[in-house]
Scaffold this motif. Structure first.
Motif, PDB file in Angstrom:
ATOM      1  N   ALA A  38       0.782  -1.100  -0.192  1.00 55.49           N
ATOM      2  CA  ALA A  38       0.161  -0.167   0.013  1.00 55.49           C
ATOM      3  C   ALA A  38       0.892   1.094   0.045  1.00 55.49           C
ATOM      4  O   ALA A  38       1.979   1.155   0.639  1.00 55.49           O
ATOM      5  N   GLY A  39       0.320   2.297  -0.579  1.00 55.68           N
ATOM      6  CA  GLY A  39       0.951   3.459  -0.746  1.00 55.68           C
ATOM      7  C   GLY A  39       2.212   3.784  -1.578  1.00 55.68           C
ATOM      8  O   GLY A  39       2.744   4.942  -1.676  1.00 55.68           O
ATOM      9  N   GLU A  40       2.659   2.688  -2.486  1.00 57.01           N
ATOM     10  CA  GLU A  40       3.602   2.906  -3.438  1.00 57.01           C
ATOM     11  C   GLU A  40       3.069   2.772  -4.658  1.00 57.01           C
ATOM     12  O   GLU A  40       2.464   1.954  -5.151  1.00 57.01           O
ATOM     13  N   PRO A  41       3.796   3.781  -5.740  1.00 50.85           N
ATOM     14  CA  PRO A  41       3.238   3.563  -7.176  1.00 50.85           C
ATOM     15  C   PRO A  41       4.087   2.375  -7.726  1.00 50.85           C
ATOM     16  O   PRO A  41       5.094   1.665  -7.365  1.00 50.85           O
ATOM     17  N   HIS A  42       3.382   1.712  -8.770  1.00 47.17           N
ATOM     18  CA  HIS A  42       3.506   0.763  -9.330  1.00 47.17           C
ATOM     19  C   HIS A  42       2.843   0.548 -10.697  1.00 47.17           C
ATOM     20  O   HIS A  42       2.200   1.273 -11.038  1.00 47.17           O
ATOM     21  N   GLU A  43       3.312  -0.559 -11.351  1.00 45.71           N
ATOM     22  CA  GLU A  43       2.611  -0.724 -12.514  1.00 45.71           C
ATOM     23  C   GLU A  43       2.682  -2.411 -12.845  1.00 45.71           C
ATOM     24  O   GLU A  43       3.482  -3.191 -12.351  1.00 45.71           O
ATOM     25  N   TYR A  44       1.683  -2.688 -13.580  1.00 41.14           N
ATOM     26  CA  TYR A  44       1.692  -4.200 -13.916  1.00 41.14           C
ATOM     27  C   TYR A  44       0.706  -4.450 -15.115  1.00 41.14           C
ATOM     28  O   TYR A  44      -0.147  -3.591 -15.408  1.00 41.14           O
ATOM     29  N   GLY A  45       0.626  -5.704 -15.633  1.00 39.39           N
ATOM     30  CA  GLY A  45       0.115  -6.043 -16.663  1.00 39.39           C
ATOM     31  C   GLY A  45       0.377  -7.325 -17.326  1.00 39.39           C
ATOM     32  O   GLY A  45       1.484  -8.024 -16.916  1.00 39.39           O
ATOM     33  N   ALA A  46      -0.166  -7.682 -18.384  1.00 35.85           N
ATOM     34  CA  ALA A  46       0.023  -8.991 -19.174  1.00 35.85           C
ATOM     35  C   ALA A  46       1.205  -8.599 -20.024  1.00 35.85           C
ATOM     36  O   ALA A  46       1.355  -7.322 -20.572  1.00 35.85           O
ATOM     37  N   ASP A  47       1.811  -9.627 -20.511  1.00 40.05           N
ATOM     38  CA  ASP A  47       3.078  -9.361 -21.349  1.00 40.05           C
ATOM     39  C   ASP A  47       2.550  -8.873 -22.718  1.00 40.05           C
ATOM     40  O   ASP A  47       1.369  -9.277 -23.033  1.00 40.05           O
ATOM     41  N   GLU A  48       3.250  -8.268 -23.454  1.00 42.28           N
ATOM     42  CA  GLU A  48       2.965  -7.712 -24.674  1.00 42.28           C
ATOM     43  C   GLU A  48       2.344  -8.698 -25.852  1.00 42.28           C
ATOM     44  O   GLU A  48       3.083  -9.733 -25.783  1.00 42.28           O
ATOM     45  N   GLY A  49       1.248  -8.685 -26.060  1.00 39.11           N
ATOM     46  CA  GLY A  49       0.930  -9.744 -27.190  1.00 39.11           C
ATOM     47  C   GLY A  49       0.389 -10.834 -26.497  1.00 39.11           C
ATOM     48  O   GLY A  49       0.137 -12.106 -27.336  1.00 39.11           O
ATOM     49  N   LYS A  50       0.290 -11.018 -25.078  1.00 39.02           N
ATOM     50  CA  LYS A  50       0.019 -12.344 -24.531  1.00 39.02           C
ATOM     51  C   LYS A  50      -1.195 -11.986 -23.652  1.00 39.02           C
ATOM     52  O   LYS A  50      -1.543 -10.883 -23.463  1.00 39.02           O
ATOM     53  N   LYS A  51      -1.885 -13.016 -23.204  1.00 37.54           N
ATOM     54  CA  LYS A  51      -2.842 -12.869 -22.246  1.00 37.54           C
ATOM     55  C   LYS A  51      -2.403 -13.698 -20.784  1.00 37.54           C
ATOM     56  O   LYS A  51      -1.613 -14.508 -20.682  1.00 37.54           O
ATOM     57  N   TRP A  52      -2.962 -13.259 -19.906  1.00 29.99           N
ATOM     58  CA  TRP A  52      -2.797 -13.851 -18.554  1.00 29.99           C
ATOM     59  C   TRP A  52      -4.189 -13.998 -17.917  1.00 29.99           C
ATOM     60  O   TRP A  52      -5.102 -13.306 -18.114  1.00 29.99           O
ATOM     61  N   THR A  53      -4.323 -15.100 -17.041  1.00 36.75           N
ATOM     62  CA  THR A  53      -5.665 -15.325 -16.166  1.00 36.75           C
ATOM     63  C   THR A  53      -5.260 -15.199 -14.740  1.00 36.75           C
ATOM     64  O   THR A  53      -4.176 -15.692 -14.113  1.00 36.75           O
ATOM     65  N   ILE A  54      -5.734 -13.997 -14.194  1.00 35.19           N
ATOM     66  CA  ILE A  54      -5.628 -13.553 -12.943  1.00 35.19           C
ATOM     67  C   ILE A  54      -6.682 -13.530 -11.813  1.00 35.19           C
ATOM     68  O   ILE A  54      -7.772 -13.375 -12.312  1.00 35.19           O
ATOM     69  N   TYR A  55      -6.430 -14.090 -10.700  1.00 37.20           N
ATOM     70  CA  TYR A  55      -7.153 -13.509  -9.499  1.00 37.20           C
ATOM     71  C   TYR A  55      -6.626 -12.646  -8.970  1.00 37.20           C
ATOM     72  O   TYR A  55      -5.468 -12.339  -8.559  1.00 37.20           O
ATOM     73  N   TRP A  56      -7.445 -11.424  -8.308  1.00 36.94           N
ATOM     74  CA  TRP A  56      -6.817 -10.354  -7.785  1.00 36.94           C
ATOM     75  C   TRP A  56      -7.601  -9.848  -6.580  1.00 36.94           C
ATOM     76  O   TRP A  56      -9.047  -9.845  -6.766  1.00 36.94           O
ATOM     77  N   VAL A  57      -6.926  -9.302  -5.704  1.00 34.47           N
ATOM     78  CA  VAL A  57      -7.972  -8.747  -4.368  1.00 34.47           C
ATOM     79  C   VAL A  57      -6.990  -7.618  -4.050  1.00 34.47           C
ATOM     80  O   VAL A  57      -5.775  -7.405  -3.934  1.00 34.47           O
ATOM     81  N   HIS A  58      -7.611  -6.440  -3.773  1.00 36.43           N
ATOM     82  CA  HIS A  58      -7.357  -5.056  -3.109  1.00 36.43           C
ATOM     83  C   HIS A  58      -7.874  -5.257  -1.672  1.00 36.43           C
ATOM     84  O   HIS A  58      -9.069  -5.413  -1.418  1.00 36.43           O
ATOM     85  N   PHE A  59      -6.846  -5.239  -0.525  1.00 37.46           N
ATOM     86  CA  PHE A  59      -7.289  -5.510   0.697  1.00 37.46           C
ATOM     87  C   PHE A  59      -6.420  -4.500   1.466  1.00 37.46           C
ATOM     88  O   PHE A  59      -5.601  -3.980   1.271  1.00 37.46           O
ATOM     89  N   ARG A  60      -7.160  -4.165   2.808  1.00 41.39           N
ATOM     90  CA  ARG A  60      -6.547  -3.511   3.887  1.00 41.39           C
ATOM     91  C   ARG A  60      -6.709  -4.111   5.185  1.00 41.39           C
ATOM     92  O   ARG A  60      -7.357  -5.164   5.518  1.00 41.39           O
ATOM     93  N   GLY A  61      -6.508  -3.131   6.089  1.00 42.57           N
ATOM     94  CA  GLY A  61      -6.823  -3.713   7.528  1.00 42.57           C
ATOM     95  C   GLY A  61      -5.433  -3.726   8.260  1.00 42.57           C
ATOM     96  O   GLY A  61      -4.449  -3.667   8.004  1.00 42.57           O
ATOM     97  N   LYS A  62      -5.821  -3.802   9.859  1.00 43.48           N
ATOM     98  CA  LYS A  62      -4.636  -3.780  10.586  1.00 43.48           C
ATOM     99  C   LYS A  62      -3.650  -4.838  10.444  1.00 43.48           C
ATOM    100  O   LYS A  62      -2.399  -4.710  10.867  1.00 43.48           O
ATOM    101  N   HIS A  63      -3.993  -6.043  10.205  1.00 43.98           N
ATOM    102  CA  HIS A  63      -3.173  -7.262   9.827  1.00 43.98           C
ATOM    103  C   HIS A  63      -2.704  -7.401   8.445  1.00 43.98           C
ATOM    104  O   HIS A  63      -2.215  -8.495   8.340  1.00 43.98           O
ATOM    105  N   ALA A  64      -3.163  -6.465   7.610  1.00 38.19           N
ATOM    106  CA  ALA A  64      -2.906  -6.736   6.157  1.00 38.19           C
ATOM    107  C   ALA A  64      -1.477  -6.907   6.004  1.00 38.19           C
ATOM    108  O   ALA A  64      -1.055  -7.738   5.011  1.00 38.19           O
TER     109      ALA A  64
END
Length: 313
Positions: A89-115
């Motif tokens: 959390a709190g840091e710039p970033h970048e992500y994505g599928a490789d150029e010309g390819k596909k990816w299958t992803i599960y993703w979660v944005h989460f927070r909390g005292k114990h995150a």
């Protein structure tokens, strides 16, 4: 509670509105760990996200097929099948599928005292290999339970349940050895040791286990052979003698059984189920389903009340 995003074919996502997130922050139980956004992107092409300013959530990306990348703190990381990472959390970033390819992803944005506890060390790619005790399919079921709960959830009890599931889901990744070593299915330790011996010595059962753990992905005969360590002609002959089907026909059968379960127990659209079971061509999926089940996916769902039990895999 759900706000959908436009995007990829077969995608499913839930974005919790600010009012619900405030409820999570204030609840004494949920505030320890909670979801703000969650989704599944199957075979996503041109998926790319750049955040020049960090957000107040941790971002988990679990790639189950294809390939991609992410950039964090001036460094680029490669992401492959069965890799996951958690962006702090709190840091710039970048992500994505490789150029010309596909990816299958599960993703979660989460927070909390114990995150931060669950995110520790996962800012670098972590691998989750298929193994005899990997239980990948069980982990995916936990994810589906979280997504379904937040899709239909109406009150704080639903949020508490989703939070509890998130603890388990993240723990299954963070504490991988412990997750894989529990006596979940065999309580007698002697029987468990015997079962593990049988699995490791029986290439057909090992191959079926590998198929079940990858039922949501595309795999080739070469992938199966690499896992069991056998030559093609010898393995295929033994497999067909034991099961009555070729390895890839058996794998397709598992996919259709999984699709039957989803048609019976969820409200997912047929095209979403198609992508969920790792098939990107909806026409091919319908033809394969009809060949195996003798009816179309839509007909199967319409008749589900007349069936007692959905197929199990």
């Amino acid at each position: 509670m759900i706000r959908k995003k436009d995007g990829f074919l077969g995608e499913r996502s839930v974005v919790l509105p600010p009012m619900i997130v405030e409820m999570e922050e204030k609840d004494p139980l949920v505030s320890s760990l909670f979801i703000t956004d969650i989704g599944h992107y199957p075979m996503a092409e041109h998926h790319h996200r750049i955040r020049t300013v960090g957000i107040n959530q941790f971002v988990l990306i679990y790639c189950v097929d294809g390939s991609g990348f992410y950039k964090l703190r001036g460094r680029k990381y490669e992401v492959r099948k069965n890799h996951y990472f958690i962006l702090p959390a709190g840091e710039p970033h970048e992500y994505g599928a490789d150029e010309g390819k596909k990816w299958t992803i599960y993703w979660v944005h989460f927070r909390g005292k114990h995150a931060s506890i669950y995110a520790e060390g996962a800012d670098k790619p972590q691998e989750v290999k298929v193994a005899i005790n990997s239980n990948i399919s069980n982990r995916n079921n936990i994810f589906e339970e979280m997504l379904s709960t937040l899709h239909f959830g109406k009150d704080v009890e639903d949020l508490r349940y989703a939070s509890s599931l998130l603890h388990y889901y993240l723990a299954s990744l963070r504490y991988l050895r412990q997750y894989r070593s529990t006596d979940r299915y065999v309580t007698n330790k002697t029987a468990r040791r015997k079962e593990e011996t049988d699995w490791s010595s029986d290439m057909v059962q090992g191959a079926i286990h590998f198929m079940k753990e990858n039922v949501e992905q595309k795999i080739s005969l070469a992938d199966i052979l690499n896992y069991v360590g056998y030559s093609s002609s010898r393995f295929s002959a033994i497999f067909k003698k034991r099961t009555g089907l070729s390895p890839l026909s058996y794998f397709n059968k598992l996919k259709i059984e999984y699709a039957c379960s989803l048609l019976s127990t969820t409200d997912m659209h047929v095209n979403q189920i198609c992508y969920k079971v790792g098939i990107s061509d909806s026409l091919y999926f319908s033809r394969l389903f009809s060949k195996v089940m003798g009816m179309s996916p839509t007909q199967y769902r319409m008749n589900k009340e007349q069936r007692i039990d959905a197929p199990q895999i």
